[in-house]
Design a protein around this motif. Structure first.
Motif, PDB file in Angstrom:
ATOM      1  N   VAL A 412       0.845  -1.199   0.000  1.00  0.00           N
ATOM      2  CA  VAL A 412       0.000   0.000   0.000  1.00  0.00           C
ATOM      3  C   VAL A 412       0.882   1.253   0.000  1.00  0.00           C
ATOM      4  O   VAL A 412       0.641   2.200  -0.752  1.00  0.00           O
ATOM      5  N   VAL A 413       1.900   1.210   0.824  1.00  0.00           N
ATOM      6  CA  VAL A 413       2.727   2.407   1.017  1.00  0.00           C
ATOM      7  C   VAL A 413       3.572   2.721  -0.224  1.00  0.00           C
ATOM      8  O   VAL A 413       3.614   3.863  -0.691  1.00  0.00           O
ATOM      9  N   ARG A 414       4.236   1.703  -0.756  1.00  0.00           N
ATOM     10  CA  ARG A 414       5.223   1.958  -1.815  1.00  0.00           C
ATOM     11  C   ARG A 414       4.628   2.615  -3.081  1.00  0.00           C
ATOM     12  O   ARG A 414       5.177   3.611  -3.580  1.00  0.00           O
ATOM     13  N   PRO A 415       3.511   2.105  -3.614  1.00  0.00           N
ATOM     14  CA  PRO A 415       2.975   2.762  -4.826  1.00  0.00           C
ATOM     15  C   PRO A 415       2.612   4.226  -4.581  1.00  0.00           C
ATOM     16  O   PRO A 415       2.856   5.088  -5.428  1.00  0.00           O
ATOM     17  N   LYS A 416       2.066   4.498  -3.402  1.00  0.00           N
ATOM     18  CA  LYS A 416       1.698   5.890  -3.092  1.00  0.00           C
ATOM     19  C   LYS A 416       2.952   6.752  -2.956  1.00  0.00           C
ATOM     20  O   LYS A 416       2.988   7.903  -3.382  1.00  0.00           O
ATOM     21  N   LEU A 417       3.962   6.132  -2.367  1.00  0.00           N
ATOM     22  CA  LEU A 417       5.237   6.831  -2.172  1.00  0.00           C
ATOM     23  C   LEU A 417       5.874   7.180  -3.525  1.00  0.00           C
ATOM     24  O   LEU A 417       6.369   8.290  -3.739  1.00  0.00           O
ATOM     25  N   GLU A 418       5.814   6.217  -4.445  1.00  0.00           N
ATOM     26  CA  GLU A 418       6.419   6.451  -5.767  1.00  0.00           C
ATOM     27  C   GLU A 418       5.669   7.552  -6.514  1.00  0.00           C
ATOM     28  O   GLU A 418       6.290   8.402  -7.163  1.00  0.00           O
ATOM     29  N   ALA A 419       4.350   7.528  -6.383  1.00  0.00           N
ATOM     30  CA  ALA A 419       3.551   8.570  -7.051  1.00  0.00           C
ATOM     31  C   ALA A 419       3.874   9.939  -6.464  1.00  0.00           C
ATOM     32  O   ALA A 419       4.024  10.936  -7.189  1.00  0.00           O
ATOM     33  N   ALA A 420       4.001   9.989  -5.143  1.00  0.00           N
ATOM     34  CA  ALA A 420       4.317  11.256  -4.479  1.00  0.00           C
ATOM     35  C   ALA A 420       5.710  11.731  -4.863  1.00  0.00           C
ATOM     36  O   ALA A 420       5.949  12.943  -5.009  1.00  0.00           O
TER      37      ALA A 420
END
Lengths: 439, 311
Positions: A412-420
């Motif tokens: 959950v965290v990593r994809p959001k982190l990459e987008a950010a």
């Protein structure tokens, strides 16, 4: 006359040689600036933290003879946790060619991120700062291992689930996030909101304005919501008041969990017995029962070189300062071993050391920190590493770890982190690098 | 339309449908307001007697609380520590009059204001040097517990703080209205030169007023310190007193009290019923909005003296 002439000549030669001698001395040591806040409203957290840094760097010099034989030279600069003073410290000390800085403030970190690649100085924001900078493809000079705020928030949700009997039991539960109304405090919100949608828990976000001395309205709302769990992202007086309010309102203290900046000895002082049971997230163990503490006493404190009183060793923030210093040292050591250096690493080499840090169980044992924190591995892509969190609890006298190590919900965290990261990097005009081409 | 409903209707429906909670919010506001008044009183006392806005009042609260808890930590019983702290604050008043105010007699008010800024930073650093920067627990013997009355939760510590504030105000009111010194203080506040011409010693009055402000600072420091621990952010309480002063007027003791109550209740109602519409955390600035809105109608504040100038 001859003697006078000789003395003048000697003086002139000394003056002329002085900068060279200074440069020679500098080449033989690694300069690390310490941004500290020993004064001002945040000093109760800043002092033990700064002492932890000083003690560990001192230990490395005294016990190991420095990093790979090169001694560390430390200079403190007082920031009072103020962003402008932090930037001033950075500008003043960057001329001394430090390989790294630890800003020790999310505000200061945000200001230094654009400067890092220009000045070629590693910014290590350990467990704070901009979460998106954990994507090393976009932010090669910024590191936030062992974990980010987002990973921490997901670990908190997993902990709640474990206490409730599983992730499926989260449905319908009420969780309140009380947060410092600042970029730091808000960091966990997107992760909590995503997980609330996924797992069906009811999330309420309650902001508290700086400094958080008066939280009456916030706790009136908490009383009305009657949450099952509270997650606290506070700082300074906000933590002390929140813990005291929770205790006085009769909230179940073992259902209130602070983030890792909301769980130190000073945070429970005001509430005294009422704080018993209060929990917080952490990425390292509290207490002075580790071999590194014995080494510290033997090599530093018994020589009268300790930064604090011996009985204050093991405090949460003292340990955190030591952990941070250790991670700095191990990254530099990684670089120096790779490039076979007996001199300070150049800036690019130091950056390589951070990016290829592989802190193993064996290495932790060698430096006396086995059990104090988890092994971790940093990569070109992942600057937050594979760190894990744990939960500690205040038993009325001391903090104790009460959970296993918790793996964040990385998918959950990593994809959001990459987008950010893409978004933040765009603002700074950065380009992405190809990590497969990095050695 | 839904926004209008959320702003102008929903909060009132909420208040009507959950009256016990509404009373609890009001009570929370009253308690917080009285605590703000305690801090604001110190400003008012000094402004009344000398026309100086004492920037250091927040730090005086901190310094008083640090001294008290520092003495208690060193083994002094509470009454002894309290008496010694009063003595320290009186000594501080003497020192301020002698070293800061006296050399600046007849200077512009802005100069005196700047001097109090210097005093603020000196006291903060001196206090830290003397007593350390750690958070200190202040136990005043009142348990920080709550009890219920008709479904309304009341906190014992907040209740005792409110009673203390009320008592202190009553004592100050009697002091100002009924005693010789009080009358002299009011005379100095009205007109320095006229007061001097009838033999009121200005220097003595200044010492007294700073000493009284110091004692008020002890009361504020004790109450806030018991709530949050004694620590350096206590000095930021001055920010909470400012809207109270704007509202109540810089020269009025009743104004400080009523201003505190209006601000306290207003910010709690605002935060609980309207705050969620904008993501919360409106408490701090809402207090200033309230105060500024009030200024539109009464620029001198609730009980401030009306400004009439001959042109």
């Amino acid at each position: 006359m001859k003697v006078r002439g000789f003395l003048i000549g000697l003086l002139a030669m000394t003056v002329a040689a002085w900068p060279v001698a200074g440069a020679w001395a500098q080449d033989k040591t690694i300069f690390i600036p310490l941004f500290v806040y020993r004064t001002g409203p945040y000093a109760p957290s800043g002092i033990p933290n700064a002492n932890g840094f000083q003690d560990y760097f001192n230990l490395v010099n005294e016990r190991d003879g420095g990093v790979n034989g090169v001694k560390l030279v430390i200079e403190e600069c007082e920031t009072q946790y103020k962003t402008d003073l932090g930037v001033e410290c950075y500008e003043r000390l960057k001329g001394k060619k430090p390989p790294l800085v630890n800003p020790y403030s999310t505000g200061i970190t945000y200001q230094l991120i654009p400067k890092a690649p220009v000045d070629k100085i590693v910014v290590h924001s350990m467990g704070y700062g901009m979460t998106a900078s954990a994507d090393g493809r976009w932010f090669p000079w910024v590191f936030n291992f062992p974990m980010t705020y987002w990973s921490q928030a997901s670990a908190f949700v997993k902990y709640v689930a474990s206490q409730e009997g599983g992730m499926d039991k989260l449905k319908g539960k009420k969780i309140v996030h009380i947060f410092h109304n600042s970029p730091y405090g808000k960091e966990a919100n997107p992760t909590l909101e995503t997980l609330a949608k996924q797992h069906g828990f009811e999330l309420t976000l309650l902001a508290v304005d700086h400094p958080g001395q008066e939280q009456g309205a916030t706790w009136l709302q908490v009383r009305r919501i009657n949450p099952d769990w509270i997650y606290l992202s506070g700082w300074g007086v906000m933590n002390q008041v929140a813990v005291k309010e929770a205790a006085s309102k009769g909230f179940k203290m073992d259902h209130m969990v602070g983030n890792w900046w909301s769980g130190s000895e000073s945070d429970v002082v005001a509430a005294a017995d009422g704080a018993r049971g209060f929990k917080s997230m952490t990425f390292h163990a509290p207490g002075a029962g580790f071999k590194v503490h014995q080494d510290l006493v033997k090599h530093v404190y018994d020589k009268g070189k300790g930064a604090t009183k011996k009985d204050l060793l093991g405090e949460v923030y003292h340990n955190r300062g030591m952990i941070n210093a250790m991670l700095n040292v191990e990254a530099l050591r990684t670089a120096m071993l790779k490039f076979k250096l007996k001199t300070p690493p150049a800036s690019e080499q130091a950056r390589w050391g951070f990016e290829n840090l592989n802190l193993t169980e064996q290495r932790l044992e060698q430096i006396g920190m086995k059990g104090m924190m988890r092994p971790l591995k940093v990569t070109c892509e992942n600057h937050e590493s594979n760190g894990m969190a744990a939960v500690q609890q205040w038993d009325g006298k001391q903090w104790k770890i009460v959970s296993d190590w918790i793996e964040p919900i990385r998918d959950v965290v990593r994809p959001k982190l990459e987008a950010a990261a893409v978004e933040e990097a765009k603002k700074l005009g950065y380009t992405v690098r190809d990590c497969s081409k990095e050695k | 339309m839904s926004l209008l409903y959320a702003v102008f209707v929903a909060p009132f429906v909420d208040m009507a449908t959950a009256p016990a909670f509404f009373v609890e919010v009001l009570l929370g506001g009253v308690f917080a307001g009285l605590m703000y008044s305690l801090v604001a009183l110190g400003f008012v006392l000094i402004f009344k007697a000398s026309g100086v806005f004492n920037f250091a009042q927040g730090v005086m609260v901190l310094f008083a609380a640090l001294t008290l808890v520092g003495l208690m930590e060193r083994g002094a019983p509470v009454p002894v520590a309290l008496v010694l702290t009063v003595a320290v604050m009186v000594a501080l008043a003497f020192a301020i009059e002698r070293l800061v105010l006296r050399p600046l007699v007849n200077q512009e008010h802005i100069i005196l204001f700047m001097a109090t800024i210097g005093l603020n930073f000196f006291l903060e650093g001196f206090g830290e040097m003397l007593w350390g920067a750690n958070v200190k627990r202040l136990d005043i013997g009142v348990p920080d517990e709550s009890f219920q009355v008709a479904g309304v939760l009341v906190n014992k510590l907040e209740l005792s703080a409110a009673i203390t504030a009320a008592l202190l105000v009553a004592v100050l009111a009697v002091f100002f209205q009924r005693t010789r010194i009080g009358r002299a203080l009011r005379a100095v506040a009205d007109d320095h030169e006229a007061a001097l011409s009838i033999g009121i010693p200005l220097k003595t009055i200044w010492v007294i007023v700073w000493a009284v402000a110091g004692i008020v600072a002890i009361a504020a420091g004790v109450m806030w310190g018991a709530k949050s621990g004694v620590q350096f952010s206590l000095s930021l309480l001055a920010l909470k007193a400012l809207p109270v002063l704007i509202l109540g007027g810089f020269e009025s003791v009743p104004g400080a009290i009523l201003g505190g109550l209006i601000i306290g209740v207003g910010e709690k109602l605002g935060e609980v019923y309207w705050g969620p519409l904008v993501g919360g955390a409106i408490e701090n600035w809402f207090a200033y909005v309230l105060a500024l809105a009030f200024l539109l109608f009464r620029p001198q504040g609730l009980f401030g003296e009306k400004i009439i100038e001959r042109v």
